[in-house]
Write an enzyme that holds these catalytic residues in place. Structure first.
Site, PDB file in Angstrom:
ATOM      1  CE  LYS A  64      -3.684  -2.126   2.403  1.00 55.83           C
ATOM      2  NZ  LYS A  64      -4.944  -1.834   3.381  1.00 55.83           N
ATOM      3  CG  ASN A  85      -7.733   0.687  -0.104  1.00 55.21           C
ATOM      4  OD1 ASN A  85      -8.029   1.732  -0.856  1.00 55.21           O
ATOM      5  ND2 ASN A  85      -8.717  -0.257   0.238  1.00 55.21           N
ATOM      6  CG  ASP A 100      -8.125  -0.071   4.251  1.00 58.21           C
ATOM      7  OD1 ASP A 100      -9.163  -0.976   3.682  1.00 58.21           O
ATOM      8  OD2 ASP A 100      -7.046  -0.178   4.346  1.00 58.21           O
ATOM      9  CB  ALA A 126       0.708   2.431  15.846  1.00 58.25           C
ATOM     10  NE  ARG A 150       5.403  -5.686  18.338  1.00 57.41           N
ATOM     11  CZ  ARG A 150       5.191  -6.428  17.581  1.00 57.41           C
ATOM     12  NH1 ARG A 150       5.520  -7.760  17.991  1.00 57.41           N
ATOM     13  NH2 ARG A 150       5.487  -6.202  16.241  1.00 57.41           N
TER      14      ARG A 150
HETATM   15  P1  NAP Z   1       0.987  -3.539   9.786  1.00 59.03           P
HETATM   16  O1  NAP Z   1       1.178  -2.048   9.224  1.00 59.03           O
HETATM   17  O2  NAP Z   1       1.890  -4.436   9.640  1.00 59.03           O
HETATM   18  O3  NAP Z   1       0.756  -3.118  11.383  1.00 59.03           O
HETATM   19  C1  NAP Z   1       0.542  -4.384  12.320  1.00 59.03           C
HETATM   20  C2  NAP Z   1       0.113  -3.908  13.823  1.00 59.03           C
HETATM   21  O4  NAP Z   1       0.299  -4.991  14.463  1.00 59.03           O
HETATM   22  C3  NAP Z   1       1.298  -3.001  14.617  1.00 59.03           C
HETATM   23  O5  NAP Z   1       0.641  -2.095  15.233  1.00 59.03           O
HETATM   24  C4  NAP Z   1       1.989  -4.032  15.179  1.00 59.03           C
HETATM   25  O6  NAP Z   1       2.782  -3.458  16.285  1.00 59.03           O
HETATM   26  C5  NAP Z   1       1.033  -4.976  15.675  1.00 59.03           C
HETATM   27  N1  NAP Z   1       1.634  -6.125  16.165  1.00 59.03           N
HETATM   28  C6  NAP Z   1       1.951  -7.014  15.225  1.00 59.03           C
HETATM   29  N2  NAP Z   1       2.276  -8.209  15.718  1.00 59.03           N
HETATM   30  C7  NAP Z   1       2.059  -8.088  17.156  1.00 59.03           C
HETATM   31  C8  NAP Z   1       2.292  -8.690  18.204  1.00 59.03           C
HETATM   32  N3  NAP Z   1       2.772 -10.054  18.342  1.00 59.03           N
HETATM   33  N4  NAP Z   1       2.070  -8.025  19.370  1.00 59.03           N
HETATM   34  C9  NAP Z   1       1.748  -6.834  19.647  1.00 59.03           C
HETATM   35  N5  NAP Z   1       1.403  -6.201  18.440  1.00 59.03           N
HETATM   36  C10 NAP Z   1       1.522  -6.727  17.490  1.00 59.03           C
HETATM   37  O7  NAP Z   1      -0.529  -4.132   9.496  1.00 59.03           O
HETATM   38  P2  NAP Z   1      -2.012  -3.225   9.154  1.00 59.03           P
HETATM   39  O8  NAP Z   1      -1.875  -3.114   7.573  1.00 59.03           O
HETATM   40  O9  NAP Z   1      -1.896  -2.266  10.017  1.00 59.03           O
HETATM   41  O10 NAP Z   1      -2.944  -4.550   9.595  1.00 59.03           O
HETATM   42  C11 NAP Z   1      -3.331  -4.878  10.715  1.00 59.03           C
HETATM   43  C12 NAP Z   1      -4.450  -5.950  10.646  1.00 59.03           C
HETATM   44  O11 NAP Z   1      -5.628  -5.051  10.093  1.00 59.03           O
HETATM   45  C13 NAP Z   1      -4.294  -6.988   9.822  1.00 59.03           C
HETATM   46  O12 NAP Z   1      -4.643  -8.105  10.456  1.00 59.03           O
HETATM   47  C14 NAP Z   1      -5.085  -6.698   8.462  1.00 59.03           C
HETATM   48  O13 NAP Z   1      -5.559  -7.903   7.940  1.00 59.03           O
HETATM   49  C15 NAP Z   1      -6.369  -5.797   9.245  1.00 59.03           C
HETATM   50  N6  NAP Z   1      -6.939  -4.859   8.113  1.00 59.03           N
HETATM   51  C16 NAP Z   1      -8.146  -5.361   7.965  1.00 59.03           C
HETATM   52  C17 NAP Z   1      -8.945  -4.509   7.232  1.00 59.03           C
HETATM   53  C18 NAP Z   1     -10.333  -4.774   6.990  1.00 59.03           C
HETATM   54  O14 NAP Z   1     -10.905  -4.276   5.813  1.00 59.03           O
HETATM   55  N7  NAP Z   1     -11.094  -5.470   7.815  1.00 59.03           N
HETATM   56  C19 NAP Z   1      -8.248  -3.519   6.464  1.00 59.03           C
HETATM   57  C20 NAP Z   1      -6.966  -3.215   6.658  1.00 59.03           C
HETATM   58  C21 NAP Z   1      -6.024  -3.975   7.449  1.00 59.03           C
HETATM   59  P3  NAP Z   1       4.258  -2.807  16.040  1.00 59.03           P
HETATM   60  O15 NAP Z   1       3.991  -1.407  15.459  1.00 59.03           O
HETATM   61  O16 NAP Z   1       4.805  -2.865  17.466  1.00 59.03           O
HETATM   62  O17 NAP Z   1       5.060  -3.656  15.082  1.00 59.03           O
END
Ligand code: NAP
Length: 270
Positions: A64, A85, A100, A126, A150
């Site tokens: 993205k 997206n 989104d 975040a 985290r």
């Molecule tokens: P991302 O940019 O990789 O961010 C991941 C987030 O999860 C960060 O805040 C990360 O913390 C945290 N995290 C990951 N593993 C962790 C752990 N073991 N313990 C604590 N925190 C953890 O991913 P993203 O794009 O934001 O997506 C996040 C989720 O939202 C995904 O599951 C995705 O499928 C979902 N999502 C859903 C939609 C929908 O339409 N429903 C749309 C977009 C995304 P750190 O910053 O500390 O690494």
């Protein structure tokens, strides 16, 4: 035939082809929505080729950010979140949006029965998705957003990007200091809950009892986190409705007509 593509890696698990093709069929368009697994270096070229042939598309993890840099006309939402997206061609230029944001706002309004204006929100995460949620909450004038993540640096960056006179942001690295606090809404925007056996985004012994809970993660049988809130009598939804609503908003960018959301929802239910 017009090609609408999903660019990401991986893409095989995505539900988007299922409900976007159902929408295309429902309106009788000569088009196909196809998932394309690709490397980051291929994204700008693919966006150019697809749009120059009259098509458009979606972009998912982890591309993205590179898509945000590749489009020629980025909405304010793309500029502020750094994530694109949805792309399409208009008046000879490649446009990009982050659907989104309306996806979250529409799904949240269905959960709450109103906008989050004036609400106190706990936002867990975040990353890219949390930035879309933060943009939406500031746009809707939530009063107070507490970000729990985290990595504190990422939380700080998010808070600095989205705080406005109407919406204040504060940050925490651990839930301990929030024990017993009250929130109108808690949102999980981490990837925790995607895999069985993942830790809970917010452990029940923190004694935080929100009035509603929204999990961006979705699974075929809902997430454990959503089921746990419901068991306590707290209204909760997973990310499936947001996925559909972001897809509906993207459909409207590509086709210029309202998306057949009922056909899309039925395709996912099947
Ligand atoms: P991302 O940019 O990789 O961010 C991941 C987030 O999860 C960060 O805040 C990360 O913390 C945290 N995290 C990951 N593993 C962790 C752990 N073991 N313990 C604590 N925190 C953890 O991913 P993203 O794009 O934001 O997506 C996040 C989720 O939202 C995904 O599951 C995705 O499928 C979902 N999502 C859903 C939609 C929908 O339409 N429903 C749309 C977009 C995304 P750190 O910053 O500390 O690494």
């Amino acid at each position: 035939m017009r090609l609408i593509a999903l660019l990401g890696n991986p893409v095989e698990h995505s539900l988007s082809p299922r409900f976007q093709n159902a929408a295309i069929r429902a309106l009788g368009f000569d088009a196909e929505y196809r998932a394309i697994r690709c490397e980051a270096s291929e994204v700008p070229g693919l966006i150019r080729e697809i749009t120059s042939a009259g098509g458009g598309g979606n972009v998912t993890l982890p591309h993205k950010e590179i898509a945000a840099a590749a489009v020629e006309r980025a909405t304010e939402a793309v500029q502020q979140t750094g994530a694109c997206n949805t792309f399409w061609s208009e008046s000879g230029l490649i446009h990009g949006d982050n659907t989104d944001i309306p996806g979250f706002t529409t799904a949240l309004a269905r959960l709450l029965g109103r906008s989050p204006a004036g609400m106190r929100v706990l936002l867990i995460g975040a990353g890219g998705a949390a930035r879309a949620v933060a943009f939406a909450l500031a746009q809707e004038r939530a009063s107070d957003v507490v970000v729990l993540n985290r990595s504190l640096d990422r939380a700080r960056d998010l808070a600095d990007s989205f705080s406005t006179p109407a919406t204040s942001f504060s940050i925490h690295q651990s839930a301990d200091l929030l024990r017993g606090e009250t929130f109108d809404l808690v949102v999980n925007a981490t990837s925790l809950g995607l895999k069985p056996g993942d830790a809970s985004p917010l452990s029940p012994d923190m004694e935080i009892r929100p009035k509603a809970a929204f999990d961006l993660v979705y699974r075929p049988d809902e997430t454990e986190w959503v089921r746990a809130w419901r068991a306590e009598g707290i209204p909760a939804v997973d990310g499936l409705e947001m996925l559909l609503q972001q897809g509906a908003a993207a459909f409207e960018r590509w086709w210029g007509v309202p998306a057949p959301i009922d056909a899309m929802r039925a395709a996912v239910a099947r």
